[in-house]
Design an enzyme around this catalytic site. Sequence first.
Site, mmCIF file in Angstrom:
data_model
loop_
_atom_site.group_PDB
_atom_site.id
_atom_site.type_symbol
_atom_site.label_atom_id
_atom_site.label_comp_id
_atom_site.label_asym_id
_atom_site.label_seq_id
_atom_site.Cartn_x
_atom_site.Cartn_y
_atom_site.Cartn_z
ATOM 1 N N GLY A 131 -16.718 4.325 -4.311
ATOM 2 C CA GLY A 131 -15.954 5.124 -3.353
ATOM 3 C C GLY A 131 -15.576 4.390 -2.083
ATOM 4 O O GLY A 131 -15.242 5.011 -1.085
ATOM 5 N N GLU A 151 0.839 -1.210 0.000
ATOM 6 C CA GLU A 151 0.000 0.000 0.000
ATOM 7 C C GLU A 151 0.868 1.253 0.000
ATOM 8 O O GLU A 151 1.855 1.329 0.733
ATOM 9 C CB GLU A 151 -0.896 -0.021 1.248
ATOM 10 C CG GLU A 151 -2.263 0.538 1.001
ATOM 11 C CD GLU A 151 -3.079 -0.304 0.028
ATOM 12 O OE1 GLU A 151 -3.203 0.127 -1.133
ATOM 13 O OE2 GLU A 151 -3.586 -1.369 0.410
ATOM 14 N N ASP A 170 2.869 2.257 -4.934
ATOM 15 C CA ASP A 170 2.835 2.327 -6.405
ATOM 16 C C ASP A 170 3.331 3.658 -6.959
ATOM 17 O O ASP A 170 3.831 3.705 -8.075
ATOM 18 C CB ASP A 170 1.460 1.947 -6.984
ATOM 19 C CG ASP A 170 0.331 2.872 -6.599
ATOM 20 O OD1 ASP A 170 0.482 3.674 -5.658
ATOM 21 O OD2 ASP A 170 -0.738 2.790 -7.240
ATOM 22 N N ASP A 197 -4.675 0.050 -9.754
ATOM 23 C CA ASP A 197 -6.083 -0.333 -9.890
ATOM 24 C C ASP A 197 -6.405 -0.759 -11.321
ATOM 25 O O ASP A 197 -7.081 -1.766 -11.554
ATOM 26 C CB ASP A 197 -6.995 0.838 -9.511
ATOM 27 C CG ASP A 197 -6.769 1.305 -8.086
ATOM 28 O OD1 ASP A 197 -6.043 0.618 -7.348
ATOM 29 O OD2 ASP A 197 -7.323 2.367 -7.722
#
Length: 384
Positions: free
Chosen positions: A124, A36, A39, A174
Amino acid sequence: MTAELAARVRSAFAARSGYEPAGLWWAPGRVNLIGEHTDYNDGYVFPFAIELGTVAAAARRDDGRLRCWSLEEDAVGDVSIAELEPGRVDGWTAYPQGMAWALHDAGIGLTGADVLVGTTLPLGSGLSSSAALECAVGLALAELHGARIERRDLALLAQRAETEVAGVPSGAMDQLAAMLGREGHAICIDTRTLHVDAVPLELGDAGFALVVIDTHVPRRLADGAYGERRAQCGEAARILGVPTLRDVSPEEVEAGSEDLGDVLHRRARHVTTENERVLDAVEALRARDLPRVGELLHASHASLRDDYEVSAVELDLAVTAATDAGALGARMTGAGFGGCALALVAADRVAAVGAAVADAFTGAGLAEPSTFEVAPAGGARRHD
Ligand code: ADP
Ligand code: MG
Protein backbone atom coordinates in the site's frame (compact mmCIF):
# COMPACT_ATOMS: atom_id res chain seq x y z
CA MET A 1 14.52 -12.27 -5.42
CA THR A 2 16.22 -12.78 -2.11
CA ALA A 3 17.18 -16.38 -1.36
CA GLU A 4 15.98 -15.80 2.18
CA LEU A 5 12.44 -14.91 1.09
CA ALA A 6 12.34 -17.83 -1.35
CA ALA A 7 13.31 -20.23 1.44
CA ARG A 8 10.70 -18.81 3.81
CA VAL A 9 7.93 -18.97 1.23
CA ARG A 10 8.87 -22.52 0.27
CA SER A 11 8.84 -23.81 3.84
CA ALA A 12 5.66 -21.91 4.76
CA PHE A 13 3.96 -23.48 1.74
CA ALA A 14 4.99 -26.94 2.94
CA ALA A 15 3.82 -26.18 6.49
CA ARG A 16 0.38 -24.96 5.33
CA SER A 17 -0.34 -27.41 2.54
CA GLY A 18 1.48 -30.48 3.87
CA TYR A 19 3.51 -30.98 0.68
CA GLU A 20 6.26 -29.30 -1.39
CA PRO A 21 5.40 -26.61 -3.98
CA ALA A 22 5.83 -27.42 -7.67
CA GLY A 23 7.76 -24.19 -8.11
CA LEU A 24 8.32 -20.57 -7.13
CA TRP A 25 7.38 -17.57 -9.26
CA TRP A 26 8.53 -13.97 -8.82
CA ALA A 27 7.11 -10.62 -9.87
CA PRO A 28 8.63 -7.20 -9.09
CA GLY A 29 7.16 -3.97 -7.82
CA ARG A 30 7.65 -0.84 -9.87
CA VAL A 31 8.47 2.83 -9.65
CA ASN A 32 7.05 5.21 -12.19
CA LEU A 33 9.84 7.52 -13.34
CA ILE A 34 7.40 9.93 -14.97
CA GLY A 35 3.93 9.89 -16.56
CA GLU A 36 1.43 10.11 -13.70
CA HIS A 37 -2.35 9.92 -14.12
CA THR A 38 -1.85 9.52 -17.86
CA ASP A 39 -2.59 5.81 -18.16
CA TYR A 40 -6.38 6.15 -18.00
CA ASN A 41 -6.17 8.90 -20.61
CA ASP A 42 -4.60 6.65 -23.26
CA GLY A 43 -1.30 8.46 -22.62
CA TYR A 44 2.33 7.59 -21.95
CA VAL A 45 3.90 6.17 -18.79
CA PHE A 46 7.55 5.44 -18.09
CA PRO A 47 7.96 3.00 -15.20
CA PHE A 48 10.67 0.52 -14.32
CA ALA A 49 10.51 -2.73 -12.37
CA ILE A 50 12.51 -2.74 -9.13
CA GLU A 51 14.42 -5.33 -7.15
CA LEU A 52 11.73 -5.60 -4.47
CA GLY A 53 8.90 -7.96 -5.28
CA THR A 54 6.65 -10.88 -4.47
CA VAL A 55 7.24 -14.63 -4.52
CA ALA A 56 4.47 -17.18 -5.00
CA ALA A 57 5.06 -20.83 -4.14
CA ALA A 58 2.42 -22.87 -5.89
CA ALA A 59 1.24 -26.32 -6.89
CA ARG A 60 -1.61 -27.54 -9.05
CA ARG A 61 -4.73 -29.19 -7.60
CA ASP A 62 -7.30 -31.30 -9.39
CA ASP A 63 -10.45 -30.46 -7.45
CA GLY A 64 -11.12 -27.01 -8.90
CA ARG A 65 -10.26 -25.20 -5.68
CA LEU A 66 -7.89 -22.27 -5.15
CA ARG A 67 -6.38 -22.08 -1.69
CA CYS A 68 -4.15 -19.13 -0.80
CA TRP A 69 -2.02 -17.98 2.09
CA SER A 70 0.24 -14.97 2.64
CA LEU A 71 3.17 -14.38 4.97
CA GLU A 72 1.83 -10.83 5.34
CA GLU A 73 -1.85 -11.48 6.05
CA ASP A 74 -3.74 -13.89 8.32
CA ALA A 75 -6.79 -14.42 6.14
CA VAL A 76 -6.80 -17.68 4.20
CA GLY A 77 -8.63 -18.13 0.90
CA ASP A 78 -10.36 -21.33 -0.17
CA VAL A 79 -12.78 -21.05 -3.08
CA SER A 80 -14.05 -22.95 -6.07
CA ILE A 81 -12.57 -21.27 -9.18
CA ALA A 82 -15.68 -21.94 -11.26
CA GLU A 83 -17.79 -20.05 -8.73
CA LEU A 84 -15.63 -16.91 -8.71
CA GLU A 85 -17.40 -13.83 -9.98
CA PRO A 86 -16.53 -10.21 -10.64
CA GLY A 87 -17.74 -7.69 -8.13
CA ARG A 88 -16.08 -6.31 -5.11
CA VAL A 89 -14.42 -9.01 -3.02
CA ASP A 90 -12.95 -7.78 0.26
CA GLY A 91 -9.52 -8.64 1.60
CA TRP A 92 -6.21 -9.53 0.06
CA THR A 93 -7.41 -12.85 -1.39
CA ALA A 94 -9.39 -10.83 -3.96
CA TYR A 95 -6.13 -10.34 -5.87
CA PRO A 96 -5.13 -14.01 -6.37
CA GLN A 97 -8.77 -15.03 -6.73
CA GLY A 98 -9.27 -12.24 -9.26
CA MET A 99 -6.29 -13.54 -11.20
CA ALA A 100 -7.78 -17.04 -11.28
CA TRP A 101 -11.13 -15.58 -12.36
CA ALA A 102 -9.52 -13.54 -15.17
CA LEU A 103 -7.60 -16.57 -16.50
CA HIS A 104 -10.71 -18.73 -16.28
CA ASP A 105 -12.77 -16.03 -18.01
CA ALA A 106 -10.17 -15.89 -20.80
CA GLY A 107 -10.86 -19.57 -21.46
CA ILE A 108 -7.83 -21.00 -19.73
CA GLY A 109 -9.09 -24.04 -17.90
CA LEU A 110 -7.72 -24.09 -14.37
CA THR A 111 -7.96 -27.33 -12.43
CA GLY A 112 -7.11 -25.67 -9.11
CA ALA A 113 -4.05 -24.64 -7.14
CA ASP A 114 -2.52 -24.01 -3.74
CA VAL A 115 -0.58 -20.73 -3.52
CA LEU A 116 1.44 -19.09 -0.76
CA VAL A 117 2.93 -15.63 -1.23
CA GLY A 118 5.50 -13.48 0.52
CA THR A 119 6.98 -10.12 -0.44
CA THR A 120 9.86 -7.70 0.11
CA LEU A 121 7.60 -4.79 -0.93
CA PRO A 122 5.81 -2.51 1.50
CA LEU A 123 2.04 -3.02 1.04
CA GLY A 124 0.00 0.00 0.00
CA SER A 125 2.94 2.40 -0.42
CA GLY A 126 2.56 2.94 -4.14
CA LEU A 127 5.29 0.53 -5.24
CA SER A 128 2.64 -1.76 -6.64
CA SER A 129 2.59 -4.75 -4.35
CA SER A 130 -0.89 -5.50 -5.72
CA ALA A 131 0.34 -5.92 -9.30
CA ALA A 132 3.35 -7.94 -8.10
CA LEU A 133 0.94 -10.24 -6.25
CA GLU A 134 -1.34 -10.64 -9.29
CA CYS A 135 1.54 -11.21 -11.70
CA ALA A 136 3.42 -13.71 -9.51
CA VAL A 137 0.21 -15.69 -9.00
CA GLY A 138 -0.83 -15.28 -12.64
CA LEU A 139 2.46 -16.59 -13.96
CA ALA A 140 2.32 -19.48 -11.49
CA LEU A 141 -1.24 -20.47 -12.45
CA ALA A 142 -0.53 -20.16 -16.18
CA GLU A 143 2.64 -22.26 -16.06
CA LEU A 144 1.16 -24.88 -13.74
CA HIS A 145 -1.59 -25.40 -16.31
CA GLY A 146 0.72 -25.33 -19.33
CA ALA A 147 -1.02 -22.24 -20.71
CA ARG A 148 0.98 -20.19 -23.18
CA ILE A 149 0.09 -16.55 -22.67
CA GLU A 150 1.97 -13.52 -23.92
CA ARG A 151 3.41 -11.48 -21.06
CA ARG A 152 1.49 -8.45 -22.17
CA ASP A 153 -1.79 -10.39 -22.23
CA LEU A 154 -1.13 -11.76 -18.75
CA ALA A 155 -0.58 -8.18 -17.58
CA LEU A 156 -3.94 -7.17 -19.02
CA LEU A 157 -5.64 -10.11 -17.29
CA ALA A 158 -4.00 -9.00 -14.04
CA GLN A 159 -5.44 -5.54 -14.58
CA ARG A 160 -8.91 -7.12 -14.99
CA ALA A 161 -8.35 -8.97 -11.72
CA GLU A 162 -7.58 -5.74 -9.92
CA THR A 163 -10.35 -3.70 -11.50
CA GLU A 164 -13.17 -6.20 -11.74
CA VAL A 165 -12.63 -8.49 -8.77
CA ALA A 166 -10.57 -6.53 -6.23
CA GLY A 167 -12.68 -3.48 -7.18
CA VAL A 168 -9.75 -1.08 -7.60
CA PRO A 169 -10.09 0.80 -10.89
CA SER A 170 -6.65 1.30 -12.41
CA GLY A 171 -4.84 1.57 -15.70
CA ALA A 172 -2.53 -1.22 -16.84
CA MET A 173 0.79 0.47 -16.02
CA ASP A 174 1.60 -1.48 -12.85
CA GLN A 175 0.92 -4.90 -14.32
CA LEU A 176 2.74 -4.11 -17.60
CA ALA A 177 5.77 -2.91 -15.64
CA ALA A 178 5.78 -6.08 -13.54
CA MET A 179 5.48 -8.37 -16.57
CA LEU A 180 7.66 -6.44 -19.07
CA GLY A 181 10.29 -4.88 -16.81
CA ARG A 182 13.84 -5.22 -18.08
CA GLU A 183 17.05 -4.98 -16.08
CA GLY A 184 18.85 -1.67 -16.60
CA HIS A 185 15.91 -0.17 -18.50
CA ALA A 186 12.84 1.93 -17.91
CA ILE A 187 9.96 1.04 -20.19
CA CYS A 188 8.00 3.70 -21.98
CA ILE A 189 4.49 2.37 -22.56
CA ASP A 190 2.02 3.92 -24.95
CA THR A 191 -1.13 2.89 -23.09
CA ARG A 192 -3.24 3.35 -26.24
CA THR A 193 -1.36 0.97 -28.51
CA LEU A 194 0.46 -0.91 -25.70
CA HIS A 195 3.66 -0.36 -27.66
CA VAL A 196 6.58 -0.75 -25.27
CA ASP A 197 9.93 0.94 -25.70
CA ALA A 198 12.73 -0.18 -23.36
CA VAL A 199 15.13 2.71 -22.76
CA PRO A 200 18.49 2.25 -20.96
CA LEU A 201 18.40 3.85 -17.52
CA GLU A 202 22.05 3.97 -16.51
CA LEU A 203 22.51 5.07 -12.93
CA GLY A 204 25.47 3.75 -10.95
CA ASP A 205 27.97 3.72 -13.81
CA ALA A 206 26.94 7.23 -14.74
CA GLY A 207 27.26 8.47 -11.15
CA PHE A 208 23.54 8.82 -10.37
CA ALA A 209 21.03 7.15 -8.09
CA LEU A 210 17.25 7.03 -7.78
CA VAL A 211 16.03 7.24 -4.22
CA VAL A 212 12.54 6.33 -3.06
CA ILE A 213 11.17 8.22 -0.07
CA ASP A 214 8.29 6.26 1.46
CA THR A 215 6.32 8.75 3.56
CA HIS A 216 4.30 5.93 5.17
CA VAL A 217 1.27 8.16 4.71
CA PRO A 218 -1.67 5.96 3.81
CA ARG A 219 -3.31 7.07 0.59
CA ARG A 220 -6.46 8.05 2.46
CA LEU A 221 -8.42 10.03 -0.07
CA ALA A 222 -7.04 8.11 -2.96
CA ASP A 223 -10.09 6.05 -3.92
CA GLY A 224 -12.67 8.82 -4.17
CA ALA A 225 -10.29 11.39 -5.64
CA TYR A 226 -9.01 8.91 -8.23
CA GLY A 227 -12.51 8.32 -9.52
CA GLU A 228 -13.19 12.04 -9.52
CA ARG A 229 -10.03 12.81 -11.54
CA ARG A 230 -10.90 10.11 -14.06
CA ALA A 231 -14.37 11.57 -14.47
CA GLN A 232 -12.97 15.09 -14.87
CA CYS A 233 -10.60 13.91 -17.60
CA GLY A 234 -13.50 12.26 -19.42
CA GLU A 235 -15.52 15.45 -19.14
CA ALA A 236 -12.62 17.61 -20.37
CA ALA A 237 -12.17 15.35 -23.40
CA ARG A 238 -15.90 15.54 -24.13
CA ILE A 239 -15.85 19.35 -24.02
CA LEU A 240 -12.80 19.42 -26.32
CA GLY A 241 -14.56 17.02 -28.69
CA VAL A 242 -12.02 14.20 -28.57
CA PRO A 243 -12.22 10.58 -27.38
CA THR A 244 -9.51 11.04 -24.72
CA LEU A 245 -7.02 13.67 -23.55
CA ARG A 246 -4.37 11.74 -25.49
CA ASP A 247 -5.89 13.27 -28.58
CA VAL A 248 -5.13 16.90 -27.70
CA SER A 249 -1.97 18.95 -27.31
CA PRO A 250 -1.27 21.43 -24.51
CA GLU A 251 -1.87 24.21 -27.07
CA GLU A 252 -5.34 22.86 -27.86
CA VAL A 253 -6.09 22.74 -24.16
CA GLU A 254 -5.12 26.40 -23.88
CA ALA A 255 -7.33 27.26 -26.82
CA GLY A 256 -10.24 25.51 -25.09
CA SER A 257 -9.59 26.94 -21.64
CA GLU A 258 -12.71 29.09 -21.52
CA ASP A 259 -15.00 26.21 -22.38
CA LEU A 260 -13.24 23.99 -19.86
CA GLY A 261 -13.37 26.36 -16.90
CA ASP A 262 -10.63 26.60 -14.29
CA VAL A 263 -10.63 23.11 -12.78
CA LEU A 264 -11.00 21.06 -15.98
CA HIS A 265 -8.49 23.34 -17.71
CA ARG A 266 -5.88 22.54 -15.07
CA ARG A 267 -6.67 18.81 -15.09
CA ALA A 268 -6.31 18.67 -18.88
CA ARG A 269 -3.17 20.80 -18.76
CA HIS A 270 -1.56 18.32 -16.39
CA VAL A 271 -2.36 15.31 -18.55
CA THR A 272 -1.25 16.84 -21.84
CA THR A 273 1.96 18.40 -20.51
CA GLU A 274 2.76 15.20 -18.61
CA ASN A 275 2.51 13.20 -21.83
CA GLU A 276 5.03 15.58 -23.39
CA ARG A 277 7.29 15.26 -20.37
CA VAL A 278 7.35 11.48 -20.76
CA LEU A 279 8.46 11.75 -24.38
CA ASP A 280 11.03 14.39 -23.40
CA ALA A 281 12.34 12.10 -20.65
CA VAL A 282 12.75 9.25 -23.15
CA GLU A 283 14.78 11.55 -25.36
CA ALA A 284 16.84 12.89 -22.44
CA LEU A 285 17.67 9.36 -21.24
CA ARG A 286 18.69 8.29 -24.71
CA ALA A 287 21.00 11.34 -24.78
CA ARG A 288 22.25 10.40 -21.29
CA ASP A 289 21.15 13.83 -20.11
CA LEU A 290 20.20 13.05 -16.50
CA PRO A 291 20.06 16.71 -15.41
CA ARG A 292 17.30 17.21 -17.99
CA VAL A 293 15.43 14.21 -16.55
CA GLY A 294 15.74 15.91 -13.16
CA GLU A 295 14.11 19.08 -14.52
CA LEU A 296 11.27 17.04 -15.95
CA LEU A 297 10.68 15.30 -12.60
CA HIS A 298 10.52 18.70 -10.98
CA ALA A 299 8.01 20.01 -13.52
CA SER A 300 5.92 16.84 -13.17
CA HIS A 301 5.66 17.34 -9.44
CA ALA A 302 4.61 20.97 -9.77
CA SER A 303 1.94 19.95 -12.26
CA LEU A 304 0.62 17.14 -10.05
CA ARG A 305 0.60 19.45 -7.04
CA ASP A 306 -0.90 22.57 -8.58
CA ASP A 307 -2.89 21.48 -11.62
CA TYR A 308 -3.94 17.94 -10.78
CA GLU A 309 -4.04 18.47 -7.00
CA VAL A 310 -3.11 14.93 -5.97
CA SER A 311 -0.04 15.62 -3.85
CA ALA A 312 0.09 15.74 -0.04
CA VAL A 313 1.93 17.89 2.51
CA GLU A 314 4.35 15.04 3.19
CA LEU A 315 5.08 14.45 -0.50
CA ASP A 316 5.72 18.16 -1.05
CA LEU A 317 8.01 18.20 1.97
CA ALA A 318 9.97 15.18 0.73
CA VAL A 319 10.38 16.76 -2.70
CA THR A 320 11.45 20.15 -1.34
CA ALA A 321 13.89 18.68 1.17
CA ALA A 322 15.45 16.40 -1.44
CA THR A 323 15.78 19.26 -3.94
CA ASP A 324 17.26 21.63 -1.34
CA ALA A 325 19.80 18.93 -0.49
CA GLY A 326 20.96 18.78 -4.08
CA ALA A 327 18.69 16.29 -5.86
CA LEU A 328 18.61 16.93 -9.62
CA GLY A 329 14.86 16.51 -9.46
CA ALA A 330 12.16 14.89 -7.35
CA ARG A 331 8.47 14.21 -7.57
CA MET A 332 5.66 12.26 -6.02
CA THR A 333 5.30 8.88 -7.74
CA GLY A 334 2.16 6.77 -7.90
CA ALA A 335 -1.42 7.98 -7.63
CA GLY A 336 -0.65 10.47 -4.85
CA PHE A 337 -2.24 11.61 -1.56
CA GLY A 338 0.49 9.70 0.26
CA GLY A 339 2.82 6.86 -0.59
CA CYS A 340 6.22 7.58 -2.12
CA ALA A 341 8.30 10.30 -3.69
CA LEU A 342 11.21 9.67 -6.03
CA ALA A 343 14.43 11.69 -6.20
CA LEU A 344 17.17 11.63 -8.82
CA VAL A 345 20.43 12.24 -7.02
CA ALA A 346 24.15 12.31 -7.76
CA ALA A 347 25.54 9.07 -6.33
CA ASP A 348 27.67 10.90 -3.76
CA ARG A 349 24.63 12.87 -2.47
CA VAL A 350 22.42 9.89 -1.58
CA ALA A 351 23.26 9.91 2.12
CA ALA A 352 22.99 13.71 2.35
CA VAL A 353 19.56 13.70 0.69
CA GLY A 354 18.34 10.91 2.98
CA ALA A 355 19.52 12.82 6.05
CA ALA A 356 17.99 16.09 4.86
CA VAL A 357 14.63 14.45 4.25
CA ALA A 358 14.71 12.78 7.67
CA ASP A 359 15.55 16.13 9.31
CA ALA A 360 12.78 17.93 7.47
CA PHE A 361 10.18 15.41 8.63
CA THR A 362 11.40 15.37 12.22
CA GLY A 363 11.50 19.18 12.22
CA ALA A 364 7.88 19.28 11.03
CA GLY A 365 6.84 16.84 13.76
CA LEU A 366 6.19 14.06 11.23
CA ALA A 367 7.21 10.41 11.45
CA GLU A 368 10.48 9.72 9.66
CA PRO A 369 10.06 8.29 6.18
CA SER A 370 12.15 5.40 4.91
CA THR A 371 14.53 6.14 2.07
CA PHE A 372 16.13 3.53 -0.13
CA GLU A 373 17.79 3.33 -3.53
CA VAL A 374 16.08 1.58 -6.40
CA ALA A 375 17.46 0.38 -9.72
CA PRO A 376 15.70 -0.97 -12.81
CA ALA A 377 15.30 -4.75 -12.56
CA GLY A 378 13.86 -7.58 -14.64
CA GLY A 379 10.21 -8.59 -14.95
CA ALA A 380 8.21 -11.52 -13.59
CA ARG A 381 9.81 -14.95 -13.95
CA ARG A 382 9.98 -18.47 -12.64
CA HIS A 383 12.51 -19.04 -9.90
CA ASP A 384 14.19 -22.44 -9.83
P1 ADP B 1 0.35 -1.01 -3.71
O1 ADP B 1 -0.02 -1.83 -4.90
O2 ADP B 1 0.93 0.29 -4.12
O3 ADP B 1 1.23 -1.69 -2.73
P2 ADP B 1 -2.45 -1.26 -3.23
O4 ADP B 1 -3.37 -0.61 -2.28
O5 ADP B 1 -2.77 -1.23 -4.68
O6 ADP B 1 -1.00 -0.66 -2.97
O7 ADP B 1 -2.31 -2.79 -2.86
C1 ADP B 1 -2.02 -3.20 -1.54
C2 ADP B 1 -2.87 -4.40 -1.19
O8 ADP B 1 -2.48 -5.53 -1.97
C3 ADP B 1 -2.70 -4.84 0.25
O9 ADP B 1 -3.55 -4.11 1.10
C4 ADP B 1 -3.11 -6.30 0.16
O10 ADP B 1 -4.50 -6.45 0.15
C5 ADP B 1 -2.61 -6.72 -1.21
N1 ADP B 1 -1.29 -7.37 -1.15
C6 ADP B 1 -0.20 -7.03 -1.85
N2 ADP B 1 0.83 -7.87 -1.59
C7 ADP B 1 0.38 -8.77 -0.72
C8 ADP B 1 0.95 -9.91 -0.07
N3 ADP B 1 2.21 -10.27 -0.27
N4 ADP B 1 0.16 -10.61 0.78
C9 ADP B 1 -1.12 -10.26 0.98
N5 ADP B 1 -1.71 -9.21 0.41
C10 ADP B 1 -0.98 -8.47 -0.44
MG1 MG C 1 -1.52 -1.32 -6.32
